[in-house]
Design an enzyme around this catalytic site. Structure first.
Site, mmCIF file in Angstrom:
data_model
loop_
_atom_site.group_PDB
_atom_site.id
_atom_site.type_symbol
_atom_site.label_atom_id
_atom_site.label_comp_id
_atom_site.label_asym_id
_atom_site.label_seq_id
_atom_site.Cartn_x
_atom_site.Cartn_y
_atom_site.Cartn_z
ATOM 1 C CE LYS A 188 -4.292 1.573 -0.247
ATOM 2 N NZ LYS A 188 -5.479 1.361 -0.547
ATOM 3 C CG ASP A 220 -6.778 -0.730 -3.014
ATOM 4 O OD1 ASP A 220 -5.474 -0.896 -3.951
ATOM 5 O OD2 ASP A 220 -6.988 0.441 -3.010
ATOM 6 C CG ASP A 244 -4.598 -12.886 8.835
ATOM 7 O OD1 ASP A 244 -4.810 -13.979 8.794
ATOM 8 O OD2 ASP A 244 -5.590 -12.136 9.177
ATOM 9 C CG ASP A 248 -8.947 -15.784 5.629
ATOM 10 O OD1 ASP A 248 -8.430 -16.708 6.439
ATOM 11 O OD2 ASP A 248 -10.073 -16.460 6.726
#
Ligand code: IPM
Ligand code: MN
Length: 353
Positions: A188, A220, A244, A248
């Site tokens: 980012k 993003d 993390d 997922d």
């Protein structure tokens, strides 16, 4: 070969899935002529209940004497009071830090046998085979944090040093060299100073791995691309927290969170192996859990800590064959269809090993 494996079943479905993975490892040992010793130790909520400590010194000692750790999952509603002084997750973070397991490898594959089950269109899933390399001992998980005042103010700090980024980037570039030679570094950098350091450092490390094609993607946008062009990714390098979250998300591509394994490595062969899913307290003790993530973690243990590549591949092939033969736990079974219990699914894997 002889090896000692520390087994930390943890909480919720942890004990159910680790016991199946241990059974698979025992069968590998007998088929291939190895001698594995399994030493169990308490970690997580269960250790808080018994010792008031999520990772007692004795558990660390058991791990120190092992070649690798196999872990289930930690946490549950019983210990999730936000004001509690000790939390199950602390034990896990402490182990990662204690053994300097800075590189968390999370392979994500779309299984053709599950393509119809995944929420994404089957044609998008074709050729999906990526490896997340998540930084695991730095960043906002371990930066200065504090709650202040009467609990009306709190902060966490994303903090990275050049050596921390360098060593995990090296792991990722080396992994890419053994794969399709493409690497996506997630950051980012448009907002965060720590992420500008991240990008700068990755660019510098890349000089030693010129055969790998490097792209930088903002986190993003990456979250979106994982759903729109998942097959385009090879190795993804990400910070502790971004890795993390994105892993997922990527589990959707594999059909279920229950499918994904992980390996946490430091600079040697010692490693911690655990499924990426949590303790799933809602289904604990019902025989519904999918043991695949843990069984595949055991395969990674064979590969990275014990150097047993043939054995690792045998386990991975057995999982694939079990899926092809139609074995399904509840999370990957079509709605309304009967499904296998945790043990039955593991039996199907064993039958194919
Ligand atoms: C994981 C888990 C852990 C993490 C939790 C349980 C501390 O979500 O391994 O992905 O956030 O790293
Ligand atoms: Mn997670």
């Amino acid at each position: 070969m002889r090896a000692i494996i520390a087994v930390l079943p943890g909480d919720g479905i942890g004990p159910e899935v680790t016991s199946q993975a241990v059974t698979v490892l025992q069968q590998v040992a007998s088929r291939f002529g190895h001698e594995f010793t399994f030493n169990e130790a308490p970690m997580g909520g269960i250790a808080i209940d018994r010792f008031g400590d999520s990772c007692p010194p004795e558990t660390i000692r058991v791990c120190e004497q092992a070649n690798a750790i196999l872990l289930g999952a930690v946490g549950g509603p019983k210990w999730s009071d936000p004001t509690a002084p000790v939390r199950p997750e602390q034990g896990l973070l402490r182990i990662r830090k204690h053994f300097e397991l800075f590189a968390n490898l999370r392979p994500v594959k779309a299984y053709p046998a599950l393509a119809q089950h995944a929420p994404l269109r089957p044609e998008l899933l074709q050729g999906v085979d990526m490896l997340f390399v998540r930084e695991l001992t730095g960043g906002i998980y371990f930066g200065p944090q504090q709650e202040q005042g009467d609990g009306d103010r709190a902060y966490d700090t994303e903090l990275y040093t050049v050596p921390e980024v360098e060593r995990v980037a090296q792991v990722a570039f080396r992994a890419a060299q053994g794969r399709r030679k493409m690497m996506t570094s997630v950051d980012k950098a448009n907002v965060m100073a720590s992420m500008r350091l991240w990008r700068r450092t990755v660019v510098k490390v890349h000089e030693d791995y010129a055969d790998v094609q490097l792209e930088h993607v903002l986190v993003d946008a990456c979250a979106m691309y994982l759903m729109t062009r998942p097959a385009s990714f090879d190795v993804l390098l990400a910070s502790n927290m971004f890795g993390d979250i994105l892993s997922d998300e990527a589990s959707v591509l594999a059909g279920s969170l229950g499918m994904l394994p992980s390996a946490s490595l430091g600079s040697g062969t010692f490693g911690l192996y655990e499924p990426i899913h949590g303790s799933a307290p809602d289904i604990a003790g019902q025989g519904k859990a999918n043991p695949t993530g843990t069984i595949l973690s055991a395969a990674l243990l064979l590969r990275y800590s014990l150097g047993l590549e043939t054995e690792a591949q045998a386990v991975e092939a057995a999982v694939e064959k079990a899926l092809e033969s139609g074995a399904r736990t509840a999370d990957i079974a079509p709605r309304g269809r009967t499904y296998s219990s945790t043990t039955e699914f593991a039996q199907a894997v064993l039958a194919n090993l």
